[in-house]
Design an enzyme around this catalytic site. Structure first.
Site, short mmCIF file in Angstrom:
data_model
loop_
_atom_site.label_atom_id
_atom_site.label_comp_id
_atom_site.label_asym_id
_atom_site.label_seq_id
_atom_site.Cartn_x
_atom_site.Cartn_y
_atom_site.Cartn_z
N LYS A 195 0.41 -1.06 -0.45
CA LYS A 195 -0.15 0.07 0.09
C LYS A 195 0.81 0.75 -0.10
O LYS A 195 1.57 1.54 0.83
CB LYS A 195 -0.94 -0.27 1.23
N GLU A 269 10.07 0.79 9.78
CA GLU A 269 11.33 2.08 10.29
C GLU A 269 10.59 2.80 10.31
O GLU A 269 9.00 3.70 9.67
CB GLU A 269 11.34 2.15 8.49
N CYS A 303 13.27 10.50 5.96
CA CYS A 303 12.99 10.73 7.73
C CYS A 303 14.29 10.30 8.91
O CYS A 303 14.77 10.63 10.09
CB CYS A 303 12.75 8.25 7.52
N GLU A 401 10.32 15.81 15.42
CA GLU A 401 10.14 15.41 13.75
C GLU A 401 9.36 16.30 13.35
O GLU A 401 8.14 16.45 13.20
CB GLU A 401 9.70 14.47 13.61
P1 NAD Z 1 2.46 8.63 8.44
O1 NAD Z 1 3.03 7.14 9.37
O2 NAD Z 1 1.41 8.47 8.30
O3 NAD Z 1 2.24 7.34 6.97
C1 NAD Z 1 2.93 6.02 6.43
C2 NAD Z 1 1.79 4.87 5.90
O4 NAD Z 1 1.22 4.33 6.20
C3 NAD Z 1 0.92 5.79 4.43
O5 NAD Z 1 0.53 4.93 3.55
C4 NAD Z 1 -0.10 5.68 5.41
O6 NAD Z 1 -1.56 5.68 4.48
C5 NAD Z 1 -0.59 4.20 6.49
N1 NAD Z 1 -1.36 4.62 6.95
C6 NAD Z 1 -1.72 5.62 7.57
N2 NAD Z 1 -1.96 5.23 8.92
C7 NAD Z 1 -2.23 4.26 9.12
C8 NAD Z 1 -2.98 2.92 10.03
N3 NAD Z 1 -3.63 3.40 11.24
N4 NAD Z 1 -2.60 1.29 9.53
C9 NAD Z 1 -1.53 1.61 8.86
N5 NAD Z 1 -1.79 2.36 7.74
C10 NAD Z 1 -1.62 3.68 8.14
O7 NAD Z 1 3.85 8.75 7.82
P2 NAD Z 1 3.79 9.38 6.51
O8 NAD Z 1 3.10 10.67 7.49
O9 NAD Z 1 3.42 8.92 5.62
O10 NAD Z 1 5.82 9.74 5.89
C11 NAD Z 1 6.50 10.57 7.03
C12 NAD Z 1 6.50 9.84 8.25
O11 NAD Z 1 7.85 8.95 7.57
C13 NAD Z 1 8.24 10.64 8.76
O12 NAD Z 1 7.83 9.86 10.28
C14 NAD Z 1 8.79 9.94 8.34
O13 NAD Z 1 10.37 10.32 9.48
C15 NAD Z 1 8.40 8.72 8.66
N6 NAD Z 1 9.99 7.46 7.61
C16 NAD Z 1 10.58 6.77 8.49
C17 NAD Z 1 11.75 6.27 7.81
C18 NAD Z 1 12.63 5.20 7.91
O14 NAD Z 1 13.15 4.36 6.85
N7 NAD Z 1 13.10 5.30 9.32
C19 NAD Z 1 11.27 6.61 5.78
C20 NAD Z 1 10.38 7.50 5.46
C21 NAD Z 1 9.80 8.13 6.16
#
Ligand code: NAD
Length: 489
Positions: A195, A269, A303, A401
């Site tokens: 997804k 992650e 991230c 963050e």
């Molecule tokens: P997010 O957690 O809001 O969303 C990530 C994904 O999860 C999206 O596809 C979203 O639709 C889905 N999602 C949302 N709610 C969900 C739920 N309840 N159950 C399952 N899936 C759900 O994060 P974002 O805003 O898309 O991305 C930014 C965040 O991602 C930042 O905190 C960043 O640090 C982190 N990030 C981490 C890494 C890493 O490798 N550690 C890499 C990239 C981004």
């Protein structure tokens, strides 16, 4: 160009000197609507729901995307389950061939995919062209190489795939994150329901077109689009045997709670608040470049962005001056211009979050230095690069963050203080150390509470090198031999 050289250029040419626009001309073939990729075909959603995806730099609607509901996720899971046994039985070298084919197709379509990524996500074309696309192809090549060598990867063990993997990815590196997830899962003989994030689904859907072109057996990869509800359905589905999630710590926590009663291996992650530590004996111009690249490129939507700068007190003034000079030269604007350094913020929601955290930083008394860009495009979501000085470790800009181009600058006097300050965060994704002394590098790197530590460089990635966090930045590794472990029994 180092900051000293660019100061010279400015002195010679005056502040009016500027680049000519260099717009990217390639245009990807974007459909007006996209179905869900299930069992090798694009299918209309049974939910009957769709949503728009827009270009964050212009506000222009690019396409309508399907929103997968329960019946759609069930269908994707059923397809993945049905395809599993045959895919798992296939000889490793045959699975590897599919991955190599996919890697080559990504290379062949790299320019179009890079433009698509930039249009849908807002990142500068030079980033998607020179970083995201080559690394995505590299991940498939690398894991294609492991597919027939798993008995050597796990010497003395007879490893088997786990089964259906539910994989959920964020919006900051959409295609690259898809590659990080898909490549090891497929190499190890698993099938997948992936997804993508709701604001950046297009590159994953175009990847699905490439999967059709390489004749990947139907059902081996299924891509369901939608927002958090769809993600929840994927992560909690009874058919999944492994969940891999990249995204925020809040959502990671929810997924962990959901899976707690079941014995499902999980890779998380998550977010970060990584520190770049610069000692007075470092090569300063190089360190400035590393700090600039670590926080301002890709709008800070990284991230492991080095969002906290810990600089040795004796060099604070010259370092901040160099940082300010370099910030003034960054080109913010049209992400499709090849000279652009800082593109558009991915969504209105993210822009509002950055603004509110920056306002909170000012209210708490930190001093804001911003790029004072007066020529930002009228449409779209923009936030020019900035940094804060006078920051206390308790300030919100030093703790939260922000996921935007906002740097918090703090100082230290001794290596002990630098280590303590760097580790004073619930996160533990990455860190950077800048010094001329090898012994200092080893000692500091050893004591960093971070999954990745870069020394005299920042944000270097390679498919063969494991990536992942500690503490609230998650657990499990992606990439390298370590990344294969989560995908085998
Ligand atoms: P997010 O957690 O809001 O969303 C990530 C994904 O999860 C999206 O596809 C979203 O639709 C889905 N999602 C949302 N709610 C969900 C739920 N309840 N159950 C399952 N899936 C759900 O994060 P974002 O805003 O898309 O991305 C930014 C965040 O991602 C930042 O905190 C960043 O640090 C982190 N990030 C981490 C890494 C890493 O490798 N550690 C890499 C990239 C981004």
């Amino acid at each position: 160009m180092t900051s000293a050289e660019s100061r010279t250029v400015e002195a010679l040419t005056g502040s009016d000197w500027d680049y000519s626009p260099a717009p990217e001309r390639t245009r990807p073939d974007i459909a007006s609507e996209y179905g869900l990729f299930i069992d090798g075909e694009f299918k209309e959603p049974q939910s009957g729901k769709t949503f728009a995806t827009t270009n964050p730099a212009t506000g222009e609607r690019l396409a309508r995307i399907s929103e997968a509901g329960e019946a759609d996720v069930d269908a994707a899971m059923a397809a993945a389950r049905a395809a599993g046994p045959k895919w798992a039985r296939l000889k490793g070298r045959e699975r590897g061939k599919y991955l190599f084919r996919l890697a080559r197709r990504i290379q062949e379509c790299a320019r179009e995919l890079a433009v698509l990524e930039t249009m849908d996500g807002g990142k500068p074309i030079k980033e998607s062209r020179d970083v995201d696309l080559p690394l995505a192809a590299q991940h498939f090549f690398y894991h294609g190489g492991w597919a027939d060598k798993l008995q050597w990867a796990f010497a003395g063990r007879n490893v088997r795939p786990r089964g259906v993997c539910g994989q959920i990815i964020p919006w900051n590196f959409p295609l690259l994150m898809a590659a990080w997830k898909l490549a090891p899962a497929l190499a190890c003989g698993n099938t997948v329901v992936l997804k993508p994030a709701e604001t950046t689904s297009l590159s994953a859907l175009h990847l699905a077109r490439l999967l059709q072109e390489i004749d990947l057996p139907p059902g081996v990869v299924n891509i369901v689009t939608g927002a958090g509800d769809t993600g929840r359905l994927v992560a909690s589905h009874q058919a999944v045997r492994k969940v891999a999630f990249t995204g925020s710590t809040e959502v990671g926590r929810l997924i962990m709670q959901e899976l707690a009663p079941r014995e499902i291996p999980l890779t998380l992650e998550l977010g970060g608040k990584s520190a770049n530590i610069v000692f007075a004996d470092a090569a300063i111009d190089q360190a400035v470049e590393g700090v600039v690249g670590g926080i301002w490129f890709n709008q800070g939507h990284v991230c492991c962005a080095g969002s906290r700068l810990l600089v040795e007190e004796s060099i604070l003034e010259p370092f901040v001056a160099a940082l300010r000079d370099r910030m003034a030269q960054l080109r913010v604007g049209d992400p499709l211009d090849k000279n652009t350094d800082v593109g558009a913020i991915n969504s209105r929601e993210q822009l509002d979050r950055i603004r509110s955290l920056v306002a909170a930083g000012q209210e708490e008394g930190a001093i804001l230095h911003d790029a004072q860009t007066d020529s930002l495009p009228e449409k779209g979501h923009w936030f020019p690069p900035c940094f804060f000085t006078g920051v206390q470790p308790s300030h919100i800009v030093a703790r939260e963050e922000i996921f935007g181009p906002v740097l918090a600058v703090m100082t230290f006097r001794t290596p002990e203080e630098a280590i303590r300050r760097a580790n004073t965060t619930p996160y533990g994704l990455a860190a950077g150390v800048w010094t001329d002394k090898g012994s200092k590098i080893f000692e500091i790197a050893r004591r960093m509470e971070a999954g990745v530590v870069w020394c005299n460089t920042y944000n270097q990635f390679d498919a063969g090198s494991p990536f992942g966090g500690v503490k609230e930045s998650g657990f499990g590794r992606e990439g390298g031999l370590h990344g294969l472990r989560g995908y085998v029994r």
